[in-house]
Design a protein around this motif. Structure first.
Motif, PDB file in Angstrom:
ATOM      1  N   PRO A 151       0.819  -1.229   0.000  1.00  0.00           N
ATOM      2  CA  PRO A 151       0.000   0.000   0.000  1.00  0.00           C
ATOM      3  C   PRO A 151       0.847   1.270   0.000  1.00  0.00           C
ATOM      4  CG  PRO A 151      -0.785  -1.563   1.642  1.00  0.00           C
ATOM      5  CD  PRO A 151       0.538  -2.078   1.171  1.00  0.00           C
ATOM      6  N   TYR A 152       2.009   1.208   0.647  1.00  0.00           N
ATOM      7  CA  TYR A 152       2.865   2.394   0.725  1.00  0.00           C
ATOM      8  C   TYR A 152       3.694   2.573  -0.552  1.00  0.00           C
ATOM      9  CZ  TYR A 152       1.433   1.450   5.478  1.00  0.00           C
ATOM     10  OH  TYR A 152       0.669   1.184   6.589  1.00  0.00           O
ATOM     11  N   ILE A 157       4.027   5.627  -5.967  1.00  0.00           N
ATOM     12  CA  ILE A 157       4.196   5.579  -7.426  1.00  0.00           C
ATOM     13  C   ILE A 157       2.989   6.118  -8.192  1.00  0.00           C
ATOM     14  CG2 ILE A 157       5.803   3.662  -7.219  1.00  0.00           C
ATOM     15  CD1 ILE A 157       3.645   1.779  -8.208  1.00  0.00           C
ATOM     16  N   TYR A 158       1.807   6.090  -7.560  1.00  0.00           N
ATOM     17  CA  TYR A 158       0.618   6.636  -8.222  1.00  0.00           C
ATOM     18  C   TYR A 158       0.347   8.029  -7.664  1.00  0.00           C
ATOM     19  CZ  TYR A 158      -0.086   1.881  -9.890  1.00  0.00           C
ATOM     20  OH  TYR A 158       0.091   0.653 -10.487  1.00  0.00           O
ATOM     21  N   LYS A 159       0.610   9.027  -8.487  1.00  0.00           N
ATOM     22  CA  LYS A 159       0.499  10.415  -8.058  1.00  0.00           C
ATOM     23  C   LYS A 159      -0.657  11.094  -8.793  1.00  0.00           C
ATOM     24  CE  LYS A 159       5.557  10.538  -7.663  1.00  0.00           C
ATOM     25  NZ  LYS A 159       5.721  10.830  -6.238  1.00  0.00           N
ATOM     26  N   PHE A 182      -1.087  -2.419 -13.934  1.00  0.00           N
ATOM     27  CA  PHE A 182      -1.970  -1.713 -13.018  1.00  0.00           C
ATOM     28  C   PHE A 182      -1.782  -0.211 -13.192  1.00  0.00           C
ATOM     29  CE2 PHE A 182      -0.600  -5.720 -11.013  1.00  0.00           C
ATOM     30  CZ  PHE A 182      -1.816  -6.383 -11.034  1.00  0.00           C
ATOM     31  N   TYR A 183      -2.918   0.503 -13.202  1.00  0.00           N
ATOM     32  CA  TYR A 183      -2.893   1.936 -13.468  1.00  0.00           C
ATOM     33  C   TYR A 183      -3.388   2.761 -12.285  1.00  0.00           C
ATOM     34  CZ  TYR A 183      -2.145   0.463 -18.291  1.00  0.00           C
ATOM     35  OH  TYR A 183      -1.624  -0.105 -19.439  1.00  0.00           O
ATOM     36  N   GLU A 184      -3.734   2.098 -11.206  1.00  0.00           N
ATOM     37  CA  GLU A 184      -4.174   2.814  -9.995  1.00  0.00           C
ATOM     38  C   GLU A 184      -3.825   1.960  -8.778  1.00  0.00           C
ATOM     39  OE1 GLU A 184      -6.950   1.613  -8.166  1.00  0.00           O
ATOM     40  OE2 GLU A 184      -7.118  -0.107  -9.499  1.00  0.00           O
ATOM     41  N   PRO A 185      -3.779   2.558  -7.592  1.00  0.00           N
ATOM     42  CA  PRO A 185      -3.197   1.884  -6.424  1.00  0.00           C
ATOM     43  C   PRO A 185      -3.960   0.680  -5.905  1.00  0.00           C
ATOM     44  CG  PRO A 185      -4.104   4.045  -5.834  1.00  0.00           C
ATOM     45  CD  PRO A 185      -4.096   3.978  -7.321  1.00  0.00           C
ATOM     46  N   LYS A 190      -3.963  -5.007  -4.335  1.00  0.00           N
ATOM     47  CA  LYS A 190      -4.707  -6.264  -4.288  1.00  0.00           C
ATOM     48  C   LYS A 190      -3.935  -7.397  -4.951  1.00  0.00           C
ATOM     49  CE  LYS A 190      -9.096  -8.391  -5.646  1.00  0.00           C
ATOM     50  NZ  LYS A 190     -10.395  -8.189  -6.361  1.00  0.00           N
ATOM     51  N   ALA A 191      -3.330  -7.112  -6.104  1.00  0.00           N
ATOM     52  CA  ALA A 191      -2.588  -8.148  -6.835  1.00  0.00           C
ATOM     53  C   ALA A 191      -1.349  -8.590  -6.072  1.00  0.00           C
ATOM     54  CB  ALA A 191      -2.206  -7.627  -8.214  1.00  0.00           C
ATOM     55  N   VAL A 192      -0.635  -7.645  -5.480  1.00  0.00           N
ATOM     56  CA  VAL A 192       0.574  -7.986  -4.727  1.00  0.00           C
ATOM     57  C   VAL A 192       0.233  -8.916  -3.570  1.00  0.00           C
ATOM     58  CG1 VAL A 192       2.410  -7.071  -3.243  1.00  0.00           C
ATOM     59  CG2 VAL A 192       1.856  -5.918  -5.389  1.00  0.00           C
ATOM     60  N   GLN A 193      -0.901  -8.687  -2.923  1.00  0.00           N
ATOM     61  CA  GLN A 193      -1.290  -9.545  -1.801  1.00  0.00           C
ATOM     62  C   GLN A 193      -1.533 -10.982  -2.239  1.00  0.00           C
ATOM     63  OE1 GLN A 193      -0.711  -8.201   0.991  1.00  0.00           O
ATOM     64  NE2 GLN A 193      -0.522  -6.166   0.028  1.00  0.00           N
ATOM     65  N   GLU A 194      -1.817 -11.176  -3.514  1.00  0.00           N
ATOM     66  CA  GLU A 194      -2.113 -12.520  -4.020  1.00  0.00           C
ATOM     67  C   GLU A 194      -0.880 -13.243  -4.546  1.00  0.00           C
ATOM     68  OE1 GLU A 194      -5.176 -11.821  -6.897  1.00  0.00           O
ATOM     69  OE2 GLU A 194      -6.672 -11.299  -5.385  1.00  0.00           O
ATOM     70  N   ILE A 195       0.286 -12.622  -4.463  1.00  0.00           N
ATOM     71  CA  ILE A 195       1.515 -13.288  -4.910  1.00  0.00           C
ATOM     72  C   ILE A 195       1.727 -14.555  -4.077  1.00  0.00           C
ATOM     73  CG2 ILE A 195       4.039 -13.126  -4.943  1.00  0.00           C
ATOM     74  CD1 ILE A 195       3.773 -10.201  -5.662  1.00  0.00           C
ATOM     75  N   SER A 196       2.016 -15.640  -4.750  1.00  0.00           N
ATOM     76  CA  SER A 196       2.244 -16.903  -4.055  1.00  0.00           C
ATOM     77  C   SER A 196       3.737 -17.127  -3.834  1.00  0.00           C
ATOM     78  CB  SER A 196       1.670 -18.060  -4.880  1.00  0.00           C
ATOM     79  OG  SER A 196       2.276 -18.097  -6.162  1.00  0.00           O
TER      80      SER A 196
END
Length: 343
Positions: A151-152, A157-159, A182-185, A190-196
């Motif tokens: 999230p941080y 990176i998304y300004k 991905f074009y917005e935070p 969400k996708a990063v949290q799903e990394i296995s």
């Protein structure tokens, strides 16, 4: 993802043609987009009532994501395949044209502020970025740390008013599997949290880097950066490191062709050596104008990555999570070959 030989430089450069040579209509895939729920399939000449729904729009076999303001007042997509023409009278008419197919459709009552249908029209270009890592067991704690600070990362990176695109590496079995773009935070986090955490012990860094850079396009105004998290390869994989180094150096030479005006298209490699010095990453970063960090803990990794993404400003303790409450036995040092200036 289709398999390819990451050692064959000719094959790699063909795969990265959009980055090296720019978008070429004759080389764009003709593969039809498989219909899926939550996607509206627009047709040539159609008018569609716009909405801030979570649904997406597919046109000319591509999911639409928006674009960057051009000198003529239109917006060009990051892959240079679509032109977005917004009625400035306030009527909310957005015409979207396929550059290659010469077809178009119109959104009615489009809200630029809401980013209807996930279409983001931004005033200024920022970056297209990839986050990749080697697929080895000793990297797992750092991947967990990466997920914790996602999230941080997104916040940095998304300004507002800036166009940013990011992809994230994942692994499925014995293959690199890219998440994004991905074009917005929110979608990024969400996708990063799903990394296995893949149980395979396979380095695969070169494949992941190439798959990430497939999403980069020459002359779209976006700075191109790849963030690499890795340790040293095992002896059987050590030859891949030198091949990767040689290929990436050659890639940037092919992109810039010695012309200063093409320097924005060069890929800058920022490297994070995990727990040990990684010589080929250090050289890769130095050659591309990127930064190299050696980190000895997940806390140091979080600090290095977040501060790098924030022009050298150190993150707040709450952004570091539980790691920040762990007192190291000796002072933690982050080795940076190129410390930030004027911070």
């Amino acid at each position: 993802m289709t398999e390819f030989d990451p050692i064959d430089e000719k094959v790699v450069f063909e795969k990265l043609s959009n980055l090296i040579n720019g978008m070429d209509c004759s080389k764009q895939s003709l593969e039809q987009h498989k219909e899926q729920q939550g996607v509206i399939y627009a047709k040539d000449g159609q008018s569609i009532q716009s909405s801030s729904t979570d649904k997406r729009i597919c046109f000319a076999n591509r999911i639409l994501n928006g674009g960057i303001l051009q000198n003529d007042g239109s917006y060009m997509s990051d892959d240079k395949q679509f032109v977005y023409s917004l009625d400035v009278s306030g009527a909310g008419l957005l015409r979207i044209t396929s550059v290659c197919k010469k077809t178009s459709f119109t959104l009615v009552n489009f809200s630029q502020k809401n980013g209807d249908f996930g279409i983001y029209l931004r005033e200024k270009p920022y970056k297209e970025m990839g986050f990749v890592y080697c697929n080895t067991f000793n990297v797992h704690p750092y991947i967990k740390a990466f997920k914790e600070i996602a999230p941080y990362i997104a916040k940095r990176i998304y300004k507002p008013d800036f166009f940013t695109k990011a992809v994230v590496n994942d692994y499925k079995s014995m293959l690199a599997n890219l998440l994004g773009p991905f074009y917005e935070p929110k979608s990024f986090d969400k996708a990063v949290q799903e990394i296995s955490l893949n149980p395979q012990y396979l380095y695969l860094l070169n494949v992941a880097m190439i798959e990430s850079m497939k999403y980069f396009t020459k002359d779209n105004g976006l700075v191109k950066e790849l963030y690499i998290f890795a340790s040293n390869p095992t002896p059987p994989d050590s030859f891949r490191a030198q091949t990767l180094l040689s290929t990436m150096k050659s890639l940037n030479r092919n992109i810039t062709q010695g012309k200063p005006e093409l320097a924005i298209n060069q890929v800058v490699f920022h490297s994070f050596a995990l727990g040990e010095e990684v010589g080929f990453l250090q050289e890769l970063s130095r050659d591309s104008g990127g930064k190299y960090y050696k980190v000895d803990s997940t806390l140091a990794f979080k600090r290095a990555l977040l501060s790098h993404l924030d022009n050298g400003r150190m993150p707040e303790p709450k952004e570091l999570g539980d790691d920040a409450s762990i007192v190291p036995s000796k002072p933690e040092k982050i080795h940076d070959d190129n410390p930030p200036k004027d911070v």
